[in-house]
Design a protein around this motif. Structure first.
Motif, PDB file in Angstrom:
ATOM      1  N   VAL A  77     -21.676  15.374  22.486  1.00  0.00           N
ATOM      2  CA  VAL A  77     -22.684  15.419  21.428  1.00  0.00           C
ATOM      3  C   VAL A  77     -23.584  14.193  21.534  1.00  0.00           C
ATOM      4  N   HIS A  78     -23.099  13.184  22.251  1.00  0.00           N
ATOM      5  CA  HIS A  78     -23.889  11.979  22.520  1.00  0.00           C
ATOM      6  C   HIS A  78     -23.406  11.415  23.847  1.00  0.00           C
ATOM      7  N   LEU A  79     -24.342  11.061  24.717  1.00  0.00           N
ATOM      8  CA  LEU A  79     -23.998  10.524  26.026  1.00  0.00           C
ATOM      9  C   LEU A  79     -24.979   9.435  26.393  1.00  0.00           C
ATOM     10  N   GLU A  80     -24.451   8.303  26.804  1.00  0.00           N
ATOM     11  CA  GLU A  80     -25.268   7.211  27.326  1.00  0.00           C
ATOM     12  C   GLU A  80     -24.686   6.802  28.673  1.00  0.00           C
ATOM     13  N   VAL A  81     -25.552   6.683  29.664  1.00  0.00           N
ATOM     14  CA  VAL A  81     -25.144   6.227  30.993  1.00  0.00           C
ATOM     15  C   VAL A  81     -26.018   5.025  31.323  1.00  0.00           C
ATOM     16  N   HIS A  82     -25.383   3.887  31.495  1.00  0.00           N
ATOM     17  CA  HIS A  82     -26.121   2.653  31.769  1.00  0.00           C
ATOM     18  C   HIS A  82     -25.738   2.111  33.140  1.00  0.00           C
ATOM     19  N   ASN A  83     -26.732   1.939  33.987  1.00  0.00           N
ATOM     20  CA  ASN A  83     -26.515   1.310  35.285  1.00  0.00           C
ATOM     21  C   ASN A  83     -26.562  -0.196  35.059  1.00  0.00           C
ATOM     22  N   GLU A  84     -25.428  -0.856  35.228  1.00  0.00           N
ATOM     23  CA  GLU A  84     -25.353  -2.299  35.009  1.00  0.00           C
ATOM     24  C   GLU A  84     -25.234  -3.067  36.323  1.00  0.00           C
ATOM     25  N   SER A  88     -16.157  16.355  21.320  1.00  0.00           N
ATOM     26  CA  SER A  88     -15.063  16.933  20.548  1.00  0.00           C
ATOM     27  C   SER A  88     -13.846  17.179  21.422  1.00  0.00           C
ATOM     28  N   CYS A  89     -13.994  17.083  22.737  1.00  0.00           N
ATOM     29  CA  CYS A  89     -12.833  17.148  23.638  1.00  0.00           C
ATOM     30  C   CYS A  89     -11.867  16.002  23.343  1.00  0.00           C
ATOM     31  N   PHE A  90     -12.352  14.929  22.742  1.00  0.00           N
ATOM     32  CA  PHE A  90     -11.536  13.744  22.518  1.00  0.00           C
ATOM     33  C   PHE A  90     -10.814  13.753  21.170  1.00  0.00           C
ATOM     34  N   GLU A  91     -11.028  14.766  20.354  1.00  0.00           N
ATOM     35  CA  GLU A  91     -10.388  14.808  19.037  1.00  0.00           C
ATOM     36  C   GLU A  91      -8.875  14.917  19.191  1.00  0.00           C
ATOM     37  N   GLY A  92      -8.154  13.986  18.570  1.00  0.00           N
ATOM     38  CA  GLY A  92      -6.706  13.993  18.611  1.00  0.00           C
ATOM     39  C   GLY A  92      -6.113  13.638  19.964  1.00  0.00           C
ATOM     40  N   VAL A  93      -6.914  13.011  20.834  1.00  0.00           N
ATOM     41  CA  VAL A  93      -6.479  12.689  22.189  1.00  0.00           C
ATOM     42  C   VAL A  93      -6.374  11.168  22.322  1.00  0.00           C
ATOM     43  N   SER A  94      -5.334  10.709  23.009  1.00  0.00           N
ATOM     44  CA  SER A  94      -5.148   9.263  23.183  1.00  0.00           C
ATOM     45  C   SER A  94      -6.279   8.674  24.029  1.00  0.00           C
ATOM     46  N   LEU A  95      -6.457   7.372  23.902  1.00  0.00           N
ATOM     47  CA  LEU A  95      -7.485   6.672  24.668  1.00  0.00           C
ATOM     48  C   LEU A  95      -7.242   6.849  26.169  1.00  0.00           C
ATOM     49  N   LEU A  96      -6.008   6.780  26.591  1.00  0.00           N
ATOM     50  CA  LEU A  96      -5.683   6.960  28.003  1.00  0.00           C
ATOM     51  C   LEU A  96      -6.099   8.351  28.485  1.00  0.00           C
ATOM     52  N   GLN A  97      -5.808   9.379  27.711  1.00  0.00           N
ATOM     53  CA  GLN A  97      -6.196  10.735  28.091  1.00  0.00           C
ATOM     54  C   GLN A  97      -7.710  10.905  28.110  1.00  0.00           C
ATOM     55  N   ARG A  98      -8.409  10.246  27.201  1.00  0.00           N
ATOM     56  CA  ARG A  98      -9.878  10.299  27.176  1.00  0.00           C
ATOM     57  C   ARG A  98     -10.439   9.716  28.471  1.00  0.00           C
ATOM     58  N   HIS A  99      -9.924   8.568  28.852  1.00  0.00           N
ATOM     59  CA  HIS A  99     -10.388   7.923  30.079  1.00  0.00           C
ATOM     60  C   HIS A  99     -10.056   8.778  31.305  1.00  0.00           C
ATOM     61  N   ARG A 100      -8.910   9.422  31.287  1.00  0.00           N
ATOM     62  CA  ARG A 100      -8.547  10.300  32.399  1.00  0.00           C
ATOM     63  C   ARG A 100      -9.522  11.470  32.521  1.00  0.00           C
ATOM     64  N   ALA A 119     -15.057   6.265  25.119  1.00  0.00           N
ATOM     65  CA  ALA A 119     -14.875   7.693  24.894  1.00  0.00           C
ATOM     66  C   ALA A 119     -14.441   7.889  23.448  1.00  0.00           C
ATOM     67  N   LYS A 120     -15.314   8.523  22.657  1.00  0.00           N
ATOM     68  CA  LYS A 120     -15.060   8.648  21.227  1.00  0.00           C
ATOM     69  C   LYS A 120     -15.174  10.098  20.783  1.00  0.00           C
ATOM     70  N   SER A 121     -14.412  10.430  19.766  1.00  0.00           N
ATOM     71  CA  SER A 121     -14.566  11.735  19.140  1.00  0.00           C
ATOM     72  C   SER A 121     -15.777  11.654  18.208  1.00  0.00           C
ATOM     73  N   PRO A 122     -16.388  12.790  17.863  1.00  0.00           N
ATOM     74  CA  PRO A 122     -17.522  12.756  16.931  1.00  0.00           C
ATOM     75  C   PRO A 122     -17.166  12.104  15.595  1.00  0.00           C
ATOM     76  N   GLU A 123     -15.945  12.320  15.119  1.00  0.00           N
ATOM     77  CA  GLU A 123     -15.520  11.727  13.847  1.00  0.00           C
ATOM     78  C   GLU A 123     -15.465  10.202  13.958  1.00  0.00           C
ATOM     79  N   HIS A 124     -14.899   9.700  15.036  1.00  0.00           N
ATOM     80  CA  HIS A 124     -14.822   8.256  15.259  1.00  0.00           C
ATOM     81  C   HIS A 124     -16.212   7.652  15.416  1.00  0.00           C
ATOM     82  N   TRP A 125     -17.088   8.340  16.138  1.00  0.00           N
ATOM     83  CA  TRP A 125     -18.458   7.881  16.344  1.00  0.00           C
ATOM     84  C   TRP A 125     -19.221   7.835  15.019  1.00  0.00           C
TER      85      TRP A 125
END
Length: 147
Positions: A51-58, A79-91, A112-118
């Motif tokens: 629902v929101h994506l930012e890609v920054h070339n650093e 919303s794929c990240f809802e109820g998912v651990s931080l490790l699973q989000r990064h995976r 990696a954030k869920s819409p609710e957390h964001w």
């Protein structure tokens, strides 16, 4: 009704399908001068339907040649990240970018954030300054070369 992407479903197959609507924005035009950034954006969009994506070339903040695409920071709200651990989000993010991480991308910072957390606090972390670690990594030059 929206369904989770294949990557989402693979990890979360026991979770119900997402019915949260996506906030659509017109996709950014691909820039031939930034093929890695364009690929990262496209793959994360397909895999995670953010629902929101930012890609920054650093890369400019690191010890690499000018114009490099080797160091990135991404913010993915899905919303794929809802109820998912931080490790699973990064995976999930790493799985979507497997090719880039094994070739040209030397470093990837992930938020990696869920819409609710964001929605509860839309903040973006800043990357720390480069300590010059890639100067001693002799594989970086090879990874930066284009085919």
């Amino acid at each position: 009704m929206l369904s989770r992407s294949p990557a989402c479903v693979r990890l979360l197959c026991t979770r119900p399908l997402c019915t949260r609507p996506l906030h659509s924005r017109p996709p950014m035009a691909s820039d031939p001068s930034r093929p890695v950034e364009t690929s990262i954006r496209a793959k994360l969009t397909v895999a995670l339907q953010p629902v929101h994506l930012e890609v920054h070339n650093e890369s400019h903040m690191h010890a690499v040649p000018p114009g490099s695409e080797s160091h990135f920071r991404v913010l993915v709200v899905s919303s794929c990240f809802e109820g998912v651990s931080l490790l699973q989000r990064h995976r999930l993010v790493n799985d979507a970018l497997k090719e880039e991480l094994s070739t040209r991308v030397h470093a990837l910072a992930i938020q990696a954030k869920s819409p609710e957390h964001w929605a509860s606090g839309p903040s973006v972390s800043k990357s720390p300054g480069c300590l010059g670690g890639s100067k001693g990594d002799h594989t970086v030059q090879h990874k930066l070369q284009t085919d």
